[in-house]
Structure formats: structure tokens, C-alpha cells
Design a protein around this motif. Structure first.
Motif, PDB file in Angstrom:
ATOM      1  N   ALA A 230      41.850  36.898  43.405  1.00 47.95           N
ATOM      2  CA  ALA A 230      42.523  37.346  44.829  1.00 47.95           C
ATOM      3  C   ALA A 230      44.075  37.090  44.685  1.00 47.95           C
ATOM      4  CB  ALA A 230      42.113  36.148  45.760  1.00 47.95           C
ATOM      5  N   LYS A 231      44.563  36.236  43.684  1.00 54.78           N
ATOM      6  CA  LYS A 231      46.101  36.187  43.314  1.00 54.78           C
ATOM      7  C   LYS A 231      46.663  37.595  42.676  1.00 54.78           C
ATOM      8  CE  LYS A 231      47.653  32.266  41.375  1.00 54.78           C
ATOM      9  NZ  LYS A 231      47.398  31.286  40.455  1.00 54.78           N
ATOM     10  N   GLY A 232      45.770  38.503  42.508  1.00 57.87           N
ATOM     11  CA  GLY A 232      46.325  39.647  42.048  1.00 57.87           C
ATOM     12  C   GLY A 232      46.524  39.804  40.484  1.00 57.87           C
ATOM     13  N   MET A 233      46.019  38.781  39.921  1.00 59.04           N
ATOM     14  CA  MET A 233      46.140  38.770  38.291  1.00 59.04           C
ATOM     15  C   MET A 233      45.305  39.838  37.543  1.00 59.04           C
ATOM     16  SD  MET A 233      47.981  36.250  37.852  1.00 59.04           S
ATOM     17  CE  MET A 233      49.031  35.739  39.321  1.00 59.04           C
TER      18      MET A 233
END
Lengths: 313, 346
Positions: free
Chosen positions: A217-220
Motif C-alpha cells: 500500500a505504500k507503493g513499494m
């Protein structure tokens, strides 16, 4: 941390006492007379026998003999065999062989076991995953005694005959690192299978964790999610197993060293049990127990590095 | 009678009539399981404008979290599938974007706060590392600068002694502080939309209020669109501008928050409101909606709520109610919403 290490080392003392006493008692409880075993079929001269019994305190009760043994050990003396050879001379060079063998096995285990496990976890439920499960089941099921001889014949003898090149020496240590490849793999086989499955399960569990979802969800990027966020958390059980296994492998080298004729501690242990060289047997086991304890301590200390929630107070 | 699939306009929003920041349009999500296909979301539509707060209310299994995960693009597909619907962010349907383009939005422009910060934060990395990761990975900042930013954010969410605590691990914080760190991480890159999935469920009541206050304050400062997912009606009233009540994967009532509190237009919303314990009912038995949430594998015919509905009529069993438009800003998926509103039903 320093206090923890000290406490753990102090705790090792009763463990060491207990295990050595146990093995001491068992070895001397074996039926038959060790002096008679020296002479084989011949009759032993009673005068000589009496002198030997006196020298080796064989007439004393077990607990007293154990006391004598401990006293010597503390001063670094592993005792002498009934043949008059210092046990430490018998050890010479042998622990190195076994250690090299065990390390080769651990390296195989780490690379193949963790690699296959990660691959299977990422291919979960697909044919690759199922293939890994089937192969590891097979590896666990085959005893070292069988896999050792089969691989020795196939990869050692037949491959050499077919190609003319000696890829994997089948016996001895005269070829350096190459000598350890085949025995190391054979010794590692069962552990590879266990570690593969452990890695697979561990990573699959971690991949379901909430913090992995957070990382996504952090876009990692996917590689970072797997390599940093998930793997770091799955490492704990793997490191535990690998560390504890080093000790097991050293003990388990008995069969492998005998098959591949490696002049290591395992082969010596086998020989010494056979020849009733009790001081040698007890000495070897004592050292193995020590290695096991130290390996476990290192693993426990690694926990704190891998998981900050664990603190040694 | 006109259906109003998207609860769009909103009197409090400064941008009425403009294209909303985020629009979920007729979204369907289903999961393939061994027992069959679970239809978790069945045609959900809602919108969020900049500076607006939408509370999505419903029991577990109502599809509120699944909708949020679909917006974030963090559903596991498979087993999940989105057979129908659009999720438009600033007018672009994100479901049609490439993974690459999607990951540029995720975390940076739309961010999410999860329920249980203890499990949602990685236990083996320091909080500073986890907050700073947003800047290092997405903004290419150096470790030092990212650390500085992490401290700033921790101060912004009012974590005491942020500078000293930046190198602590999640387990060293209290529940409320952990959730603040989660929030700091989510607002790190100034997202335009923030989704908070039951952000206070795992916390003490006193801490809950503080966290809600913090969220509301951050939203005011940065004019974010906020989607607040909760099953706690008490939490909603102060923060939300409008409410979408979900049941069995559908929105059953959508309205400005005060309308719902004053006079719910769906028996399910009414049931939810009635089940809040009140001081003047001391000594009486607490009200509870009868029955169990529907089995998503075997949904009731007609209105999914009919087996539990105290006002059930014959056609409720057979006809699926559309979302009836009550006013420009209000809709109810009950055939008898008028009677529910007037209190003449039952």
C-alpha cells in the motif's frame, strides 16, 4: 548482551557435565571387557590386565572414574587410549576434516534450501511449487546410507568412466575442496529438504502478514516488498535451523565419512566405538556437545540482530 | 422514481458540481473460493471530493474494506476479481491503468491507514526507517534527509520526543502512538485521498477520540479527501460529512451525516442507530439487529436485508430494491423508505 552471553556460557556447564557423564556411563556400560577387546581372541595376561586396570582406574566406581576424567579434561588432557596413545594426538587434523565437511554441507543447505524454498513460496500452488514439495519429500525419505552410495556410484564412478574426468572424487581428502563436494551434498540432503520446506512455509506466512500489505500500500516495488519487508521477517526460523543444524551435521558425519572414507571425527568415532577406545569416544562426544552449545548460542545471539523485539536483559 | 447510483453532490463540499477527486462507480468485486464465488461487492458507487469526509459504515463482511482495497489496488488477484465497475481518480479509471502507472498513485496520491498498527507496521524496522522509506524510495532522498523528514512527520502527528524516538521499533510504542506513526507514514507524500480502514478499532476509547481528531485536523490542513471506514457510528458524527451505509456488498443508504442521524431512511441504518447504547436507556436491554449478516455465498433473494428486517413486506423477498433518490444528496435502497422516514411502517 555481555551478561547474557556470560549467563548462557555458565548455563552450558551443567549441560556439558550432564551429557559427558551420560556418554561416559553409556560407553562403560557396554558389555564386554575393553582390555579383552584389545587382545582379540588371545588370552590377556592377568598381571598386565591388573596393571592396566590400576592405571585406568577401572576398579574404581563409575563416579570416581568420571571425576578423574573431569579433572584431566579441565587441564586440557583428554586422556590416553588403552594403547597408550594420547587422545589429543588421535584428534589431530580430524576435527578440521569434519568441520570442512559440515561447512560444505551447510553452504549447500543454505544456497539450495533457501533458494528452492523462496522459489516455491513465490510459485505457490503452481506446478513448480508442487515439484519442489515432491522432490523434498523424496529427499527426506531416502536415508543417507542409500543416497551416499548411489551418488558415489553415479556421480563419482560412472560419470568418471563416461567422461574421463574426475568431477567428484569418491574417497579421501587429497583433492582439496573438490573432495568435499559430493560428501558434503550427501550429508546435507535431508537438511536441504527440511530447510526448503521451512523456508517455503515461513515466507508464505510472512507474505500474508499485515505489514507486507502495508508495504504494498505504500507503493513499494515488488522486489523491495519481498526482499526487504518479507524476507527479513522470514529469516528467523531459517537461521535457527541452519545454526542448530551445524551441530547435527557434525554428529551426522559418521555415516558420510565412512562411505567416502574421509579421515574425520565421525569415522574415528565409529572406529573407536568398535575398538572400545572409551576415552576417545567420550572425548569426541564432549567436543561435539561443545560445538553444539556454541552454535546454539550464536543462533540465539543472531535472533536479537534479526528481530529487535528480542532483547537480552 | 429515479435511481441515483452515485451519492455525489454534497452541500458542505466547496466543489459541488466539479469532478470528484475519487469516484467509485458500480464496482463489483468477487472472490473465487473452494465453496464457490463470493460476491463481496455488488455495485457500490460513491464519490469523495477534496476536503470532504465520507464515512463508510457497515458490519464485517459488508464489503467496505474490500472496496477500499480495490481502490488501493492491493487486492490479491486472484482469488479476487473485478468483473465490473470503474474507480476514477481525477477522472481516470485506475482499473485500466498499467501496474506501473498504478504504483505511481498507490501510497503517493492515495494512501491508506490500516486498522491494527502493531501488525501493520513491520516489527523488524525502526519507525523512522519505515516512514523515511517513502521519501527514499519515491523521492530518491538520502538516508539523512529521509530521517529528518520522518522526524518532522512524527512531530506533525504529535509524537512526543520524536527526535529521540525515531530509531525505536513499533513494539516500543503504545497503541495510540503506533497508529499516529501509521498515519504519519500514510500522509508522508501529501496524498490527495486518505483511506482510513477502521483506524481506531484497536484502541482505547479515549485514544480513539484523539486519533479521529488528528485525522480531521490533518484533513483540514491539506484538503485531502478522506474515506473513513468504520462500524462505529459514534466515531462518525464529528468527522464525517456524508455517510454510506453498506450491507451485503451494496450501499443501502447514502446521505449527509446529519440526515442519517436525525432520521434514517433505511431499516438497517435505523437498526444501527438504535443499537448505540444511550444513557437514558440505562437498565433496559440493549437493542440489537436480529439475525446474522448474510452468507455471501448464498445471498437472500430480493432485498438482502429482508430476513432481518422488522418492516419486511412481501415484495422485499422477491424484488431487489434500487437505490431510490430521496433528495439530491440522499438515497435509500429500501422499497418503503418513505414509510421508514415518516415512522409509519412497522
Amino acid at each position: 548482551m555481555g551478561r547474557y552471553v556470560l549467563r548462557r556460557l555458565l548455563q552450558a556447564i551443567p549441560v556439558l557435565l550432564g551429557t559427558t557423564f551420560l556418554i561416559f556411563a553409556i560407553v562403560y556400560a557396554l558389555p564386554g571387557d575393553p582390555l579383552q577387546a584389545l587382545a582379540g581372541e588371545k588370552r590377556v595376561d592377568p598381571v598386565f590386565a591388573a596393571a592396566m586396570r590400576e592405571q585406568f582406574h577401572l576398579n574404581e566406581p563409575l563416579i570416581v572414574r568420571y571425576g578423574y576424567y573431569l579433572r584431566d579434561i579441565v587441564s586440557g588432557d583428554f586422556g590416553t587410549t588403552f594403547r597408550g596413545l594420547p587422545v589429543s594426538t588421535i584428534f589431530e587434523g580430524k576435527f578440521q576434516v569434519t568441520l570442512k565437511l559440515a561447512l560444505t554441507a551447510v553452504i549447500f543447505e543454505g544456497i539450495i534450501g533457501i533458494g528452492l524454498g523462496l522459489w516455491a513460496a513465490l510459485r505457490r500452488g503452481r506446478w513448480e511449487d508442487k515439484a519442489v514439495l515432491a522432490v523434498t519429500l523424496l529427499m527426506v525419505s531416502i536415508p543417507t546410507l542409500v543416497s551416499g552410495f548411489v551418488l558415489q556410484l553415479m556421480l563419482g564412478v560412472k560419470l568418471k568412466l563416461a567422461t574421463g574426468i574426475d568431477f567428484f572424487p569418491v574417497a579421501g581428502v587429497q583433492d582439496g575442496v573438490r573432495s568435499y563436494l559430493l560428501p558434503g551434498f550427501v550429508l546435507a540432503m535431508v537438511s536441504i529438504a527440511y530447510l526448503t520446506r521451512l523456508t517455503r512455509t515461513s515466507l508464505m506466512e510472512t507474505l500474508r502478514a499485515d505489514y507486507v500489505r502495508t508495504a504494498i500500500a505504500k507503493g513499494m516495488p515488488r522486489r523491495r516488498v519481498l526482499g526487504r519487508h518479507a524476507l527479513r521477517n522470514s529469516l528467523i526460523p531459517m537461521v535457527t535451523y541452519l545454526g542448530a543444524d551445524l551441530g547435527t551435521l557434525m554428529g551426522g558425519a559418521v555415516i558420510t565419512e565412512t562411505i567416502f572414507n574421509l579421515p574425520g571425527i565421525g569415522q574415528q568415532l565409529f572406529l573407536s566405538v568398535y575398538l572400545r577406545e572409551n576415552p576417545v569416544v567420550v572425548g569426541i562426544v564432549t567436543v561435539l556437545v561443545l560445538i553444539y552449545i556454541v552454535a546454539n548460542l550464536v543462533v540465539d545471539l543472531l535472533y536479537a540482530v534479526l528481530d529487535p523485539r528480542i532483547r537480552y536483559e | 422514481m429515479v435511481t441515483n447510483p452515485s451519492i455525489d453532490t454534497h452541500p458542505l463540499s466547496a466543489e459541488v458540481g466539479q469532478e470528484p477527486l475519487l469516484a467509485v462507480d458500480n464496482l463489483h468485486v468477487e472472490f473465487t473460493t473452494r465453496q464457490g464465488v463470493v460476491r463481496a461487492v455488488n455495485g457500490v458507487s460513491y464519490t469523495v471530493h477534496a476536503g470532504e469526509s465520507l464515512a463508510v459504515l457497515g458490519e464485517s463482511g459488508s464489503g467496505k474494506s474490500v472496496t477500499a482495497q480495490a481502490i488501493m489496488g492491493i487486492l490479491d488477484m486472484p482469488p479476487a476479481r473485478i468483473p465490473k465497475g470503474e474507480i476514477r481518480f481525477r477522472g481516470t479509471d485506475m482499473l485500466k491503468l498499467s501496474d506501473q502507472a498504478r504504483s505511481q498513485i498507490r501510497g503517493q496520491r492515495i494512501a491508506m491507514v490500516f486498522q491494527d498498527a502493531l501488525s501493520a507496521l513491520n516489527p523488524v524496522f525502526t519507525v523512522g526507517w519505515q516512514i523515511g522509506e517513502m521519501f527514499r524510495v519515491h523521492r530518491g532522498m538520502s538516508k539523512r534527509d529521509a530521517q529528518k523528514k520522518a522526524i518532522e512527520l512524527m512531530e506533525r502527528v504529535r509524537i512526543p520526543a520524536a527526535r529521540q524516538r525515531v530509531n525505536d521499533y513499533p513494539h516500543q510504542f503504545s497503541g495510540g502512538m503506533r497508529q499516529r506513526i501509521m498515519i504519519a507514514m500514510s500522509i508522508a507524500l501529501d496524498p490527495e485521498v486518505l483511506i482510513a480502514d477502521e483506524p481506531t478499532t484497536a484502541l482505547d476509547v479515549t485514544v480513539q477520540a484523539q486519533i479521529m481528531e488528528l485525522l480531521a485536523e490533518l484533513q483540514r490542513e491539506s484538503n485531502m479527501g478522506l474515506i473513513l471506514i468504520t462500524h462505529d457510528l459514534g466515531v462518525v458524527a464529528d468527522v464525517a460529512d456524508k455517510i454510506a451505509v453498506m450491507y451485503a456488498g451494496r450501499i443501502v443508504e447514502g446521505a449527509p451525516v446529519h440526515d442519517v442521524y436525525k432520521n434514517p431512511a433505511h431499516p438497517y441504518s435505523k437498526g444501527l442507530l438504535d443499537s448505540i447504547p444511550r444513557v437514558d436507556q440505562k437498565g433496559q436491554e440493549l437493542y440489537a439487529i436480529k439475525g446474522l449478516p448474510p452468507n455471501l455465498l448464498d445471498m437472500p433473494s430480493g432485498c438482502a436485508f429482508h430476513p432481518r428486517c422488522p418492516y419486511r413486506r412481501d415484495n422485499c423477498v422477491t424484488d431487489v430494491p434500487p437505490l431510490y433518490e430521496i433528495s439530491g444528496t440522499r438515497g435509500s435502497a429500501c422499497h418503503y423508505y418513505r414509510e421508514v422516514l415518516d415512522g409509519t411502517l412497522g
